[in-house]
Design an enzyme around this catalytic site. Structure first.
Site, PDB file in Angstrom:
ATOM      1  N   CYS A   3       0.727  -1.237  -0.044  1.00 52.43           N
ATOM      2  CA  CYS A   3       0.063  -0.031   0.025  1.00 52.43           C
ATOM      3  C   CYS A   3       0.930   1.343   0.036  1.00 52.43           C
ATOM      4  O   CYS A   3       1.454   1.329   0.900  1.00 52.43           O
ATOM      5  CB  CYS A   3      -0.909  -0.264   1.133  1.00 52.43           C
ATOM      6  SG  CYS A   3      -1.635   1.731   1.658  1.00 52.43           S
ATOM      7  N   CYS A  59       0.014   3.845   2.790  1.00 49.81           N
ATOM      8  CA  CYS A  59       0.590   2.997   4.068  1.00 49.81           C
ATOM      9  C   CYS A  59       2.310   3.523   4.305  1.00 49.81           C
ATOM     10  O   CYS A  59       2.779   3.687   5.406  1.00 49.81           O
ATOM     11  CB  CYS A  59       0.405   1.703   4.029  1.00 49.81           C
ATOM     12  SG  CYS A  59      -1.564   1.014   3.921  1.00 49.81           S
TER      13      CYS A  59
END
Length: 103
Positions: free
Chosen positions: A31, A34
């Protein structure tokens, strides 16, 4: 303080029984957002002795992610005394994360 990797096995002890506020970062290695939030969470862990900082890899800990209803990542959750006091989905700047903790 070091970042703690949460699992079903240590969740009760590390979060529910914590005498400090707990910041939980739900993430996945693939991600992009993230990867932007993760270093900020690490900085907070290094700077704030009054906060326990934990991370949950949603790919490895699907049951724990489901328990929190994680449908998008990154998701940050702050818990105090076993209750959620703040949460946010998506990448946010460090001051916003600190504001979540200090509510």
């Amino acid at each position: 303080m070091a970042v703690i990797n949460l699992t079903n096995l240590n969740f009760e002890q590390e979060v529910m029984r914590s005498d400090k506020p707990v910041l939980i970062d739900f993430f996945a290695n693939w991600c992009g957002p993230c990867r932007m939030v993760s270093p900020l969470v690490d900085e907070i862990a290094d700077e704030r002795e009054d906060v326990k900082v934990c991370k949950v890899d949603v790919d490895e800990q699907g049951e724990l992610a489901a328990h929190f209803g994680v449908s998008s990542i990154p998701m940050l959750v702050v818990m105090k005394n076993g209750k959620i006091t703040a949460q946010n989905v998506g990448a946010i700047p460090k001051p916003a994360i600190l504001e979540m903790i200090d509510k």
